[in-house]
Scaffold this motif. Structure first.
Motif, PDB file in Angstrom:
ATOM      1  N   SER A  50       0.836  -1.203   0.000  1.00  0.00           N
ATOM      2  CA  SER A  50       0.000   0.000   0.000  1.00  0.00           C
ATOM      3  C   SER A  50       0.869   1.250   0.000  1.00  0.00           C
ATOM      4  CB  SER A  50      -0.932   0.001   1.216  1.00  0.00           C
ATOM      5  OG  SER A  50      -0.263   0.493   2.367  1.00  0.00           O
ATOM      6  N   ILE A  60      -4.375  -2.796   5.701  1.00  0.00           N
ATOM      7  CA  ILE A  60      -5.284  -1.672   5.925  1.00  0.00           C
ATOM      8  C   ILE A  60      -6.638  -2.185   6.400  1.00  0.00           C
ATOM      9  CG2 ILE A  60      -6.532   0.225   4.819  1.00  0.00           C
ATOM     10  CD1 ILE A  60      -4.160   0.560   2.922  1.00  0.00           C
ATOM     11  N   ASP A 163     -11.420   8.303   9.332  1.00  0.00           N
ATOM     12  CA  ASP A 163     -10.351   7.313   9.250  1.00  0.00           C
ATOM     13  C   ASP A 163     -10.682   6.240   8.213  1.00  0.00           C
ATOM     14  OD1 ASP A 163      -7.794   6.283  10.531  1.00  0.00           O
ATOM     15  OD2 ASP A 163      -9.084   4.552  10.825  1.00  0.00           O
ATOM     16  N   CYS A 164     -11.909   5.725   8.262  1.00  0.00           N
ATOM     17  CA  CYS A 164     -12.289   4.668   7.319  1.00  0.00           C
ATOM     18  C   CYS A 164     -12.383   5.208   5.893  1.00  0.00           C
ATOM     19  CB  CYS A 164     -13.612   4.042   7.750  1.00  0.00           C
ATOM     20  SG  CYS A 164     -13.513   3.094   9.284  1.00  0.00           S
ATOM     21  N   HIS A 167      -8.921   5.525   4.583  1.00  0.00           N
ATOM     22  CA  HIS A 167      -8.364   4.217   4.258  1.00  0.00           C
ATOM     23  C   HIS A 167      -8.992   3.639   2.988  1.00  0.00           C
ATOM     24  CE1 HIS A 167      -5.603   4.027   7.460  1.00  0.00           C
ATOM     25  NE2 HIS A 167      -6.485   3.875   8.433  1.00  0.00           N
ATOM     26  N   ASP A 170      -6.850   5.136   0.526  1.00  0.00           N
ATOM     27  CA  ASP A 170      -5.548   4.468   0.545  1.00  0.00           C
ATOM     28  C   ASP A 170      -5.583   3.171  -0.266  1.00  0.00           C
ATOM     29  OD1 ASP A 170      -4.505   6.405   2.262  1.00  0.00           O
ATOM     30  OD2 ASP A 170      -4.968   5.237   4.066  1.00  0.00           O
ATOM     31  N   ARG A 261       0.101  11.123   2.806  1.00  0.00           N
ATOM     32  CA  ARG A 261       0.064  10.021   1.840  1.00  0.00           C
ATOM     33  C   ARG A 261       0.951  10.250   0.630  1.00  0.00           C
ATOM     34  NH1 ARG A 261      -2.856   8.821   6.335  1.00  0.00           N
ATOM     35  NH2 ARG A 261      -4.129   6.960   6.008  1.00  0.00           N
TER      36      ARG A 261
END
Length: 291
Positions: A50, A60, A163-164, A167, A170, A261
């Motif tokens: 990732s 993740i 956060d989710c 991700h 991500d 990121r």
């Protein structure tokens, strides 16, 4: 110019958006979005490195499983004696105790195949949906420990949404696919993210007192974010004088810089500065603030 920033009336920043029904529905949608993104992966795709140091796509999702399991009151699975023990404290990307807990969960889940992890993810998120649905309004308002300190449980859930959501991005970036970044859940996640910007500008970016900083965002979350730095930094609706620096960039890049990121040097050509360019570079170079 006044001595202290005027509070912004912009609802995208000021509104806490902590309605229990709305936020729990958005969390449920967010968990499903991650499910949809990984459901068709074969085992090699699950193990795709990732964009996050030391983590794969599998890791993740395992991180989300671990955090939601912890919120259900559970502990990480026991260490498999057939696997060598990993001292997660020694990993170069682990910098605090929150990261230690994250890594313990990931390490304990890493040996299972991706399909088994997805089944566990679905089971855990279904139980979280049920737990949130059963939560009383008093419990929703009760202060609890979170990554941003002690806040009402509902505020913590907006942090979880952010956060989710991040991700999900991500995973998509790591797999080289595009997902819908906006919509209601993206907007609420962005509000949580953007709310930290005055502190980031003043403390990490070290914008001097008297600075007027404007971020002009294009793309999915197009808007202008204006910050005055006085005794404290804060959002304002307008400036009495021209901005010290105006920074124009895509909102998706803005989020990824703030999340640490991407590297600024890889995207400098996508950012425009007006005014004090040196200050602008200093600010975008120090945007990253997530754990």
């Amino acid at each position: 110019m006044s001595d202290s920033p005027k509070s912004s009336e912009n609802p995208t920043i000021a509104d806490p958006t902590l309605d229990k029904g709305e936020l729990t529905a958005l969390l449920s949608e967010q968990w499903q979005a991650i499910d949809d993104l990984v459901a068709g992966l074969d085992e090699s795709a699950w193990r795709t490195p990732s964009i996050l140091p030391g983590w794969t796509v599998f890791d993740i999702v395992a991180h989300v499983v671990g955090t939601e399991s912890w919120l259900l009151g559970e502990k990480p699975p026991a260490h498999d004696p057939e696997r060598p023990k990993t001292d997660v404290h020694d990993l170069p990307h682990v910098r605090n105790e929150t990261a230690v807990l994250n890594e313990i969960w990931i390490d304990r889940l890493r040996s299972m195949p991706g399909a088994r992890l997805l089944a566990l993810y679905r089971e855990v998120t279904d139980r979280r949906r049920a737990a949130l649905a059963a939560m009383t309004d008093d419990a929703w308002a009760t202060p609890t420990i979170s990554p941003i300190g002690q806040v009402p449980y509902g505020r913590f859930m907006r942090v979880r949404l952010f956060d989710c959501w991040l991700h999900e991005l991500d995973i998509a970036d790591s797999l080289g696919v595009r997902v819908a970044e906006g919509g209601a859940r993206g907007e609420r996640a962005f509000v949580e993210f953007a709310g930290s910007l005055p502190r980031v500008v003043a403390k990490l970016g070290k914008a001097p007192a008297g600075s007027r900083v404007e971020f002009v965002l294009t793309g999915e979350f197009a808007r202008s974010l204006r910050i005055e730095v006085a005794e404290r930094a804060g959002f304002v609706d307008s400036f009495a004088e021209p901005p010290t620096v105006r920074i124009t960039l895509d909102s998706g890049l803005f989020v990824r810089l703030g999340g640490g990121r991407v590297a600024l040097e890889d995207h400098l050509g996508e950012i425009d500065f007006a005014g004090e360019e040196k200050l602008g570079l200093q600010l975008v170079r120090n945007l990253a603030f997530t754990i």
